[in-house]
Design a protein around this motif. Structure first.
Motif, PDB file in Angstrom:
ATOM      1  N   LEU A 162      27.166  30.559  36.551  1.00 41.45           N
ATOM      2  CA  LEU A 162      28.495  30.238  36.621  1.00 41.45           C
ATOM      3  C   LEU A 162      29.186  31.658  37.466  1.00 41.45           C
ATOM      4  O   LEU A 162      29.892  31.422  38.582  1.00 41.45           O
ATOM      5  CB  LEU A 162      29.257  30.254  35.208  1.00 41.45           C
ATOM      6  CG  LEU A 162      30.947  30.244  35.327  1.00 41.45           C
ATOM      7  CD1 LEU A 162      31.354  28.803  35.905  1.00 41.45           C
ATOM      8  CD2 LEU A 162      31.193  30.251  33.967  1.00 41.45           C
ATOM      9  N   PHE A 163      28.845  32.802  36.760  1.00 36.76           N
ATOM     10  CA  PHE A 163      29.258  33.991  37.605  1.00 36.76           C
ATOM     11  C   PHE A 163      28.639  34.112  38.938  1.00 36.76           C
ATOM     12  O   PHE A 163      29.184  34.817  39.797  1.00 36.76           O
ATOM     13  CB  PHE A 163      29.002  35.179  36.582  1.00 36.76           C
ATOM     14  CG  PHE A 163      30.015  35.084  35.563  1.00 36.76           C
ATOM     15  CD1 PHE A 163      31.385  34.965  35.848  1.00 36.76           C
ATOM     16  CD2 PHE A 163      29.691  35.288  34.116  1.00 36.76           C
ATOM     17  CE1 PHE A 163      32.491  35.113  34.601  1.00 36.76           C
ATOM     18  CE2 PHE A 163      30.360  34.973  33.013  1.00 36.76           C
ATOM     19  CZ  PHE A 163      31.837  35.038  33.510  1.00 36.76           C
ATOM     20  N   THR A 221      30.835  32.295  41.197  1.00 28.74           N
ATOM     21  CA  THR A 221      31.791  33.078  41.559  1.00 28.74           C
ATOM     22  C   THR A 221      31.581  33.910  42.516  1.00 28.74           C
ATOM     23  O   THR A 221      32.373  34.360  43.667  1.00 28.74           O
ATOM     24  CB  THR A 221      32.202  33.431  40.199  1.00 28.74           C
ATOM     25  OG1 THR A 221      32.344  32.561  39.123  1.00 28.74           O
ATOM     26  CG2 THR A 221      33.616  34.381  40.171  1.00 28.74           C
ATOM     27  N   LYS A 222      30.634  34.922  42.297  1.00 36.82           N
ATOM     28  CA  LYS A 222      30.369  35.932  43.317  1.00 36.82           C
ATOM     29  C   LYS A 222      30.128  35.435  44.600  1.00 36.82           C
ATOM     30  O   LYS A 222      30.679  36.218  45.703  1.00 36.82           O
ATOM     31  CB  LYS A 222      29.287  36.704  42.985  1.00 36.82           C
ATOM     32  CG  LYS A 222      29.209  38.203  43.269  1.00 36.82           C
ATOM     33  CD  LYS A 222      28.090  38.870  42.699  1.00 36.82           C
ATOM     34  CE  LYS A 222      27.872  40.307  43.227  1.00 36.82           C
ATOM     35  NZ  LYS A 222      26.663  41.018  42.884  1.00 36.82           N
ATOM     36  N   LEU A 271      31.340  32.548  45.891  1.00 39.32           N
ATOM     37  CA  LEU A 271      32.279  32.173  46.703  1.00 39.32           C
ATOM     38  C   LEU A 271      33.260  33.333  46.973  1.00 39.32           C
ATOM     39  O   LEU A 271      34.185  33.267  48.092  1.00 39.32           O
ATOM     40  CB  LEU A 271      33.291  31.229  45.583  1.00 39.32           C
ATOM     41  CG  LEU A 271      34.407  30.328  46.114  1.00 39.32           C
ATOM     42  CD1 LEU A 271      33.943  29.420  47.259  1.00 39.32           C
ATOM     43  CD2 LEU A 271      35.073  29.558  45.041  1.00 39.32           C
ATOM     44  N   GLU A 272      33.464  34.170  46.212  1.00 37.90           N
ATOM     45  CA  GLU A 272      34.124  35.347  46.356  1.00 37.90           C
ATOM     46  C   GLU A 272      33.730  36.111  47.847  1.00 37.90           C
ATOM     47  O   GLU A 272      34.372  36.384  48.760  1.00 37.90           O
ATOM     48  CB  GLU A 272      33.923  36.547  45.543  1.00 37.90           C
ATOM     49  CG  GLU A 272      35.032  36.651  44.314  1.00 37.90           C
ATOM     50  CD  GLU A 272      34.499  37.850  43.484  1.00 37.90           C
ATOM     51  OE1 GLU A 272      34.299  37.402  42.372  1.00 37.90           O
ATOM     52  OE2 GLU A 272      34.484  38.912  43.903  1.00 37.90           O
ATOM     53  N   HIS A 280      39.347  39.238  41.566  1.00 38.91           N
ATOM     54  CA  HIS A 280      39.360  38.268  42.513  1.00 38.91           C
ATOM     55  C   HIS A 280      39.885  37.064  41.789  1.00 38.91           C
ATOM     56  O   HIS A 280      39.654  36.648  40.534  1.00 38.91           O
ATOM     57  CB  HIS A 280      38.269  37.922  43.093  1.00 38.91           C
ATOM     58  CG  HIS A 280      38.321  37.322  44.452  1.00 38.91           C
ATOM     59  ND1 HIS A 280      38.447  35.741  44.622  1.00 38.91           N
ATOM     60  CD2 HIS A 280      38.343  37.633  45.952  1.00 38.91           C
ATOM     61  CE1 HIS A 280      38.588  35.363  45.944  1.00 38.91           C
ATOM     62  NE2 HIS A 280      38.507  36.470  46.659  1.00 38.91           N
ATOM     63  N   VAL A 305      39.115  33.889  42.183  1.00 41.93           N
ATOM     64  CA  VAL A 305      37.807  33.217  41.843  1.00 41.93           C
ATOM     65  C   VAL A 305      37.353  33.799  40.406  1.00 41.93           C
ATOM     66  O   VAL A 305      36.888  33.030  39.530  1.00 41.93           O
ATOM     67  CB  VAL A 305      36.934  32.982  42.982  1.00 41.93           C
ATOM     68  CG1 VAL A 305      35.685  32.169  42.440  1.00 41.93           C
ATOM     69  CG2 VAL A 305      37.628  32.581  44.077  1.00 41.93           C
ATOM     70  N   ARG A 306      37.135  34.966  40.324  1.00 42.86           N
ATOM     71  CA  ARG A 306      36.626  35.491  39.230  1.00 42.86           C
ATOM     72  C   ARG A 306      37.487  35.401  38.153  1.00 42.86           C
ATOM     73  O   ARG A 306      36.967  34.992  36.903  1.00 42.86           O
ATOM     74  CB  ARG A 306      36.221  37.064  39.461  1.00 42.86           C
ATOM     75  CG  ARG A 306      35.441  37.870  38.405  1.00 42.86           C
ATOM     76  CD  ARG A 306      35.013  39.031  38.974  1.00 42.86           C
ATOM     77  NE  ARG A 306      33.838  38.724  40.078  1.00 42.86           N
ATOM     78  CZ  ARG A 306      32.582  39.043  39.768  1.00 42.86           C
ATOM     79  NH1 ARG A 306      32.202  39.541  38.857  1.00 42.86           N
ATOM     80  NH2 ARG A 306      31.599  38.559  40.633  1.00 42.86           N
ATOM     81  N   ALA A 338      36.910  32.091  36.593  1.00 41.87           N
ATOM     82  CA  ALA A 338      35.575  32.227  35.869  1.00 41.87           C
ATOM     83  C   ALA A 338      35.765  32.649  34.555  1.00 41.87           C
ATOM     84  O   ALA A 338      35.224  31.857  33.613  1.00 41.87           O
ATOM     85  CB  ALA A 338      34.586  32.735  36.861  1.00 41.87           C
ATOM     86  N   TYR A 339      36.519  33.756  34.543  1.00 42.29           N
ATOM     87  CA  TYR A 339      36.431  34.551  33.129  1.00 42.29           C
ATOM     88  C   TYR A 339      37.315  33.558  32.362  1.00 42.29           C
ATOM     89  O   TYR A 339      37.062  33.498  31.027  1.00 42.29           O
ATOM     90  CB  TYR A 339      37.035  35.718  33.218  1.00 42.29           C
ATOM     91  CG  TYR A 339      36.200  36.893  33.922  1.00 42.29           C
ATOM     92  CD1 TYR A 339      34.834  36.709  34.091  1.00 42.29           C
ATOM     93  CD2 TYR A 339      36.833  38.321  34.313  1.00 42.29           C
ATOM     94  CE1 TYR A 339      33.960  37.625  34.509  1.00 42.29           C
ATOM     95  CE2 TYR A 339      35.606  39.095  35.018  1.00 42.29           C
ATOM     96  CZ  TYR A 339      34.416  38.857  35.127  1.00 42.29           C
ATOM     97  OH  TYR A 339      33.661  39.616  35.643  1.00 42.29           O
TER      98      TYR A 339
END
Lengths: 220, 348
Positions: free
Chosen positions: A9-10, A13-14, A16-17, B159, B161-162, B165-166
Motif C-alpha cells: 500500500l505504501f 503511494t510512494k 504515485l507521489e 503529500h 496521496v500519502r 494512504a495513512y
C-alpha cells in the motif's frame, strides 16, 4: 492488515507521489525550454539550437502525457484519494494543456517563421519571460496543493500578477505592431503570435482559479 | 438444552442482528461510503472485533443493566428484548434516531412496572444522564482530536496521496477499535436481560470453561456479526452518502471519538484505574453508537462554523431520548400481559 499488504500500500503511494512530482517537473522543464526556444528564435531564427529546444519540449510533452495517463489510471484502478480524485484529475489535465500550449507555439514558430523585426524583439522577449514566470508560479502552486494547501493562495497571487503584467505587455506590443509601417498581413501574423504566447499566462490564471477552489476544499 | 431456550433467545438475537445491521455503519459507514475502505474488508474486521469486544469486555455494562432490573425468567427476558427490537424497528421506520440502549432500558423499566419490582432510580438517573453525556463527550473528544490532527497535517506537510494512504490504515484501525468498543458496550442490550435467567450451563471445552454468561456474550456477538455481514452494506452506503460532505480526516476522527466514548462507558479496566487514583468513576452503561457518531460529527461541524450543523438531526436525537424508552416500556408492559395471560408463561 498483513505486513505485506501494508508495505504494498505504501509502496504504491510512494510511486504515485513520485509520478506526480515528476509530472510537475516536466512542466517546469518545458517552461524553461519554451523560454529558451523563443529567445533563440528571436536572436538567431529557426536554427539548429531552436530545433533542439523544440525537440526537448516535444519529448517533455509526450513524457508528461504518459505520466498523466499513469496517474489517472492509478487513481481510478485503486480508488485512491476518493474525495480529491476529481480535483487531481482536473488539475493534471489542465496543467498538461500548458505543455500543449508551449509545444504548439514553438511548432507554429518553426512552421510559420514569423518575421520579427528588431523593434519588437524586446517586447516578445519580455512577454515570453512574463508568461513563463506565470507558468512557474502555477507549478509551485500545484506542488503546494499536494503538500501545503494553505500556501496555494500565495503562489496563485503571483500567477495573477504575472498574468496581468503579461496582458499589459501584449497589449502594448500589439499597439506597437499595428502602429508600425508594415503591411496588414504581417501585422496580423505577428499579432497572432503575441496572442499565442500570451495565452500561456491566461491559461495559467484559469488553472490557478480552479486550484484555489481545490485548495479550499482540502483545507476545510 | 431445552429448545424453548432458543425460541426465547430469538428476540435478543434479532435485536443483535438489527444492531449489527445498523450500528456497523457508525463504525465503517463513512469509510465504506466514501470508498476509502472496501465493504467486505470492513464487514470482516467489524465482525471479528465486535465478537471479541462482546466476549472480552461485555460484562461491565451488563452488570449495570442487571442492577436496573433483574429479569428472572426467560419469557420475561424474551418480551423485554422483543419490545426493544420492535421499538427499534418502528423508530427506524419513522426515520427517527434510534438507540438499542434506550430501547432496552425502556423495556426493563416496563418489566419492572409489570412485575411490581422496584426500579433503582439512582441507576436509572445514571443511565439517562449518560444518554446526554455520550454525544456531548463525543463532540468534545472529536473537537480536540480534530484540532490536533489538523495541526499535525499542517506541519507534517504530507503529500495528498500519502495522507490518503495513512487515513485508509487509520480508518481500518479506528474501525476495528470502534467495532470492539461497540461489542463491549452494546452486547448488554442484546443478551444482558437474559443473564439473570441463566439459560446455559457452563461448558467445558478441553482446558477452558465457558460460563453461561460468556456463552451468551459469544452468541450475541455472533448475532451482531451476522447483522453486519447480511445487512450492513446498504446502511453503510446510506450513512456514507448522508455524511458525504465530511472529509475522510473528519470521518476518521468521528470514528475514533465514537469508539473512545463507547469504550469509556464499557471499560472495567478504566473504572479500576480511576478507582485506584481516587477519582470519580464513569458509569458502565450501554450508550448509543449512532448518537456518539452524530455528536462527533456535530462537534467537528461546530469547529468548522455552525453552518454545518443539522438541527433536525439533533432534534430527532432528543425526541429519541424520550420516545424510544417510553415506546419500549409500553410494548413490554402490554406484551408481558399477553404472554402471561394468553400464553400462560411465567414472566417474573
Amino acid at each position: 492488515m498483513s505486513r505485506m499488504t501494508k508495505l504494498r500500500l505504501f509502496g504504491r503511494t510512494k510511486d504515485l507521489e513520485g509520478q506526480i512530482d515528476e509530472f510537475l517537473d516536466k512542466i517546469s522543464e518545458a517552461a524553461v525550454m519554451f523560454r529558451l526556444g523563443v529567445r533563440t528564435y528571436l536572436k538567431e531564427g529557426a536554427n539548429g539550437d531552436f530545433k533542439s529546444k523544440l525537440k526537448a519540449v516535444n519529448t517533455l510533452e509526450s513524457e508528461a502525457d504518459n505520466l498523466r495517463r499513469n496517474i489517472e489510471k492509478e487513481l481510478y484502478t485503486h480508488t485512491l484519494i476518493p474525495d480529491a480524485r476529481g480535483d487531481v484529475l482536473g488539475l493534471v489535465e489542465t496543467l498538461d494543456h500548458l505543455l500543449n500550449l508551449f509545444e504548439g507555439t514553438l511548432w507554429a514558430i518553426a512552421i510559420e517563421k514569423p518575421q520579427i523585426s528588431d523593434e519588437f524583439v524586446s517586447g516578445f522577449r519580455k512577454l515570453t519571460n512574463m508568461v513563463v514566470q506565470a507558468a512557474d508560479a502555477l507549478v509551485l502552486a500545484a506542488r503546494s496543493f499536494f503538500r501545503t494547501p494553505h500556501m496555494v493562495g500565495d503562489h496563485n497571487h503571483k500567477v495573477m500578477i504575472y498574468e496581468k503584467e503579461a496582458d499589459k505587455i501584449s497589449t502594448q506590443l500589439k499597439m506597437d505592431i499595428f502602429d508600425a509601417d508594415i503591411d496588414l498581413a504581417h501585422k496580423a501574423h505577428l499579432r497572432n503570435f503575441v496572442e499565442q504566447i500570451d495565452n500561456v499566462a491566461d491559461w495559467a490564471e484559469d488553472v490557478a482559479d480552479r486550484l484555489a477552489i481545490y485548495a479550499i476544499k482540502r483545507t476545510v | 438444552m431445552d429448545p424453548l431456550v432458543l425460541i426465547f433467545l430469538s428476540s435478543g438475537l434479532f435485536l443483535g442482528w438489527a444492531l449489527g445491521a445498523n450500528d456497523a455503519a457508525n463504525v465503517f459507514g463513512t469509510a465504506v461510503g466514501t470508498r476509502m475502505v472496501q465493504w467486505s474488508t470492513a464487514a470482516i474486521i467489524c465482525s471479528i472485533f465486535v465478537i471479541l469486544g462482546a466476549a472480552v469486555s461485555g460484562a461491565g455494562t451488563s452488570t449495570t443493566l442487571g442492577k436496573l432490573g433483574s429479569i428472572s425468567t426467560l419469557a420475561g427476558a424474551f418480551m423485554t428484548a422483543l419490545a426493544a427490537a420492535i421499538s427499534v424497528y418502528l423508530m427506524t421506520k419513522s426515520g427517527l434516531a434510534v438507540s438499542t440502549s434506550q430501547a432496552i432500558v425502556g423495556g426493563i423499566v416496563g418489566w419492572n412496572l409489570f412485575a411490581n419490582a422496584p426500579t433503582d432510580t439512582t441507576i436509572l438517573t445514571k443511565i439517562v444522564s449518560t444518554w446526554f453525556l455520550c454525544p456531548v463527550l463525543s463532540a468534545v473528544i472529536a473537537v480536540v482530536l480534530y484540532k490536533a490532527l489538523r495541526l499535525y497535517l499542517r506541519h507534517a506537510e504530507l503529500h495528498l496521496v500519502r495522507t490518503d494512504a495513512y487515513l485508509r490504515v487509520g480508518l481500518l484501525m479506528a474501525g476495528a477499535f470502534g467495532a470492539y468498543a461497540l461489542g463491549a458496550n452494546n452486547i448488554a442490550n442484546v443478551v444482558g436481560v437474559f443473564i439473570p435467567a441463566k439459560p446455559f450451563p457452563d461448558l467445558t471445552l478441553g482446558a477452558t470453561t465457558l460460563s453461561g454468561t460468556q456463552q451468551l456474550f459469544l452468541l450475541g456477538g455472533f448475532a451482531i456479526a451476522i447483522g453486519v455481514m447480511t445487512y450492513s452494506r446498504g446502511v453503510m452506503m446510506t450513512v456514507g452518502g448522508e455524511l458525504g460532505r465530511i472529509s475522510p480526516a473528519a470521518a476518521f476522527i468521528a470514528v475514533i471519538a465514537h469508539s473512545i466514548v463507547l469504550f469509556i462507558f464499557a471499560s472495567r479496566g478504566l473504572e479500576a484505574l480511576l478507582l485506584d487514583a481516587g477519582l470519580p468513576t464513569i458509569p458502565l452503561v450501554p450508550v448509543s453508537s449512532s448518537q456518539a457518531v452524530v455528536g462527533a460529527v456535530v462537534g467537528i461541524a461546530i469547529l468548522q462554523g455552525v453552518h454545518g450543523i443539522r438541527w433536525r438531526v439533533l432534534g430527532n436525537i432528543m425526541l429519541g431520548w424520550v420516545a424510544t424508552p417510553v415506546m419500549a416500556g409500553l410494548i413490554c408492559f402490554f406484551g408481558l400481559f399477553f404472554l402471561q395471560n394468553v400464553f400462560g408463561q411465567k414472566v417474573f
